[in-house]
Design an enzyme around this catalytic site. Structure first.
Site, PDB file in Angstrom:
ATOM      1  N   LYS A   1       0.856  -1.195   0.000  1.00 22.95           N
ATOM      2  CA  LYS A   1       0.000   0.000   0.000  1.00 22.95           C
ATOM      3  C   LYS A   1       0.885   1.236   0.000  1.00 22.95           C
ATOM      4  CE  LYS A   1      -3.928   1.724   2.803  1.00 22.95           C
ATOM      5  NZ  LYS A   1      -4.775   1.368   3.973  1.00 22.95           N
TER       6      LYS A   1
ATOM      7  N   SER B   1      -9.496   0.999   3.045  1.00 22.78           N
ATOM      8  CA  SER B   1      -8.700   1.873   2.189  1.00 22.78           C
ATOM      9  C   SER B   1      -7.574   1.153   1.459  1.00 22.78           C
ATOM     10  CB  SER B   1      -8.092   2.999   3.031  1.00 22.78           C
ATOM     11  OG  SER B   1      -7.204   2.475   4.021  1.00 22.78           O
TER      12      SER B   1
ATOM     13  N   SER C   1      -9.814  -1.475   7.017  1.00 22.76           N
ATOM     14  CA  SER C   1      -9.193  -1.285   5.712  1.00 22.76           C
ATOM     15  C   SER C   1      -8.436  -2.491   5.171  1.00 22.76           C
ATOM     16  CB  SER C   1      -8.257  -0.074   5.747  1.00 22.76           C
ATOM     17  OG  SER C   1      -9.015   1.100   5.903  1.00 22.76           O
TER      18      SER C   1
END
Length: 467
Positions: free
Chosen positions: A76, A152, A176
């Site tokens: 990420k 996310s 997330s």
């Protein structure tokens, strides 16, 4: 059952294929299929090939290349990657200086022989559940490109689900990791708060931030999780717990595990697909009882206030001068969070402590609790509302209906994808444990996978050449 990561590592270690060949094939697949799902925001081919060559050199010298030798992964884009700006999904940080060194978890993966291929799409500053990023474009679900990836850590979920990489790293503040795992049909683990180092990852909410991996099989997830464990003296938020490998526990079975379903808050406001998924997992684990955590809704409310206030405070200096450069979907939330009275935050922390006490008492008789990971499967990109139990709700925060209450009290959760009818979208189930009992969650997940109840479906459009 070993997944693609461990299969690759075994072949590389035996000399059947070189780490460079694996990296080149993965980079070619990302170039060919990556734009369809928009998972990557940066592909680091030069870094990947140099790392692969180093693995091959260790093998040629008769040295141990590590348990994840030659396995491609990606992180990420709020994890520091040396030489690359850490964007955290934002426009504001496009002019940030490149990271001086890798995040701790990236270094752990590399030490295990894994090969980092790049950075992955996400909601700006990790504040969202859909990865509809206005700067980098929406991340697309490989099972249906018109639908959301969750967030996310949407890029982290999609990259694994689409077979671009067999492993990825994500973060979880309010869901997330668990939301993308559910919507993309893969495995993901949010460890106990403080279990893994967060050093070198851009923060969102210090009180709630977790980090963890995604994979397509329980064995792959366990291998990644074990590689990530380690005490980091630079992370003051990490608990001083010694590493506790979970891989040896995968074959232990269900004997002695006490499992129950969560009812009440966790039994309402969900689609039939989510209900069926929980029922299938409950049957597979022999969970016939149902218990209720009366503090669930209050815990979620407390997490909302803590998230908004800490997130707003973190960004307030920049909001004062560069507000319009923020993601439109989070501008108002950050501003509102910065204005929350201190008394509200203090009360939220008190409620959080009461919720922890209530859950501790509830779990005295249980090892694992079951709950939906998301109320529904993936929704169309751009959809703004959900109707659940006859009530119209805002879609984005509602994707965290069942993850956010658990985040607020820091429990470990492993999300499992449930086998589904052909042509339907994936949805996952949370296996929730007591603090520091990740091994029990992996035991249960492995048993579910062995029984054919849980498995990561391959999106038909991405089946050929998947990692």
């Amino acid at each position: 059952m070993n997944g693609p990561a461990l299969a690759i590592a075994a072949r590389v270690r035996r000399g059947e294929i070189s780490a460079r060949a694996v990296a080149e094939a993965a980079l070619a697949r990302i170039a060919a299929r990556g734009p369809e799902v928009n998972a990557f925001t940066a592909v680091l081919a030069e870094r990947a090939l140099a790392a692969a060559d180093a693995v091959d050199a260790r093998i040629a010298a008769g040295q141990d290349p590590g348990p994840l030798a030659g396995v491609p992964y990606a992180a990420k884009n709020l994890f520091d990657l040396a030489g690359t700006p850490t964007l955290a999904g934002s426009r504001i940080r496009r002019d940030a200086a490149p990271a001086a060194r890798d995040a701790f978890l990236v270094r752990r993966m590399d030490a295990a022989g894994a090969i980092c291929l790049g950075a992955l799409n996400m909601d700006e500053f990790a504040y969202g559940f859909t990865t509809e990023n206005s700067h980098d474009g929406p991340c697309r679900n490989p099972h249906d490109l018109t639908r959301i990836a969750g967030g996310s850590s949407g890029g982290s979920g999609v990259a694994v689900a689409a077979g671009l990489v067999p492993l990825s790293l994500g973060t979880d503040t309010n869901g997330s990791i668990r939301v993308p795992a559910s919507l993309n049909g893969i495995f993901g683990v949010k460890p106990t708060y403080g279990r893994l180092s967060r050093h070198g990852s851009f923060p969102f909410v210090h009180s709630l931030d977790h980090v963890g991996p995604f994979a397509r099989s329980v064995a792959d997830l366990a291998a990644a999780y074990d590689a990530l464990q380690g005490i980091d003296p630079e992370d003051s938020h990490q608990a001083p717990q010694p590493p506790e490998p979970v891989t040896p526990m995968l074959a232990a079975g269900l004997a002695g595990l006490r499992v129950s379903r969560l009812g009440g808050w966790f039994g309402r406001m969900q689609s039939e697909a989510a209900r069926r998924a929980v029922a299938a997992v409950a049957e597979g684990l022999g969970a016939t009882a149902e218990v209720e955590w009366a503090m669930a809704e209050a815990s979620r409310s407390a997490a909302f206030i803590i998230t908004a206030s800490e997130g707003g405070a973190l960004h307030l200096p920049t909001l004062r001068t560069r507000l319009e450069e923020y993601e439109p979907l989070i501008q108002d939330r950050l501003l509102a969070g910065a204005l929350i009275p201190a008394a509200w935050v203090f009360q939220a922390q008190r409620v959080r402590a009461r919720a922890q006490d209530a859950m501790r008492a509830l779990m005295a008789g249980w090892d694992i609790l079951l709950a939906p990971a998301t109320p529904v499967p993936a929704t169309p990109i751009g959809q703004e509302t959900l109707t659940l139990d006859g009530v119209e709700l805002p879609l984005r925060p509602s994707m965290g209906l069942f993850t956010q209450p658990v985040s607020g009290i820091g429990l470990p959760v492993l999300t499992v994808p449930v086998q589904r009818a052909e042509g339907t979208l994936p949805v996952g189930v949370q296996l929730i444990g007591k603090p520091w009992t990740e091994g029990l969650l992996f035991r249960a997940a492995a048993a579910l996978e062995a029984a054919g109840i849980c498995a990561a479906p391959v999106p038909p459009a991405f089946a050929e050449g998947a990692a």
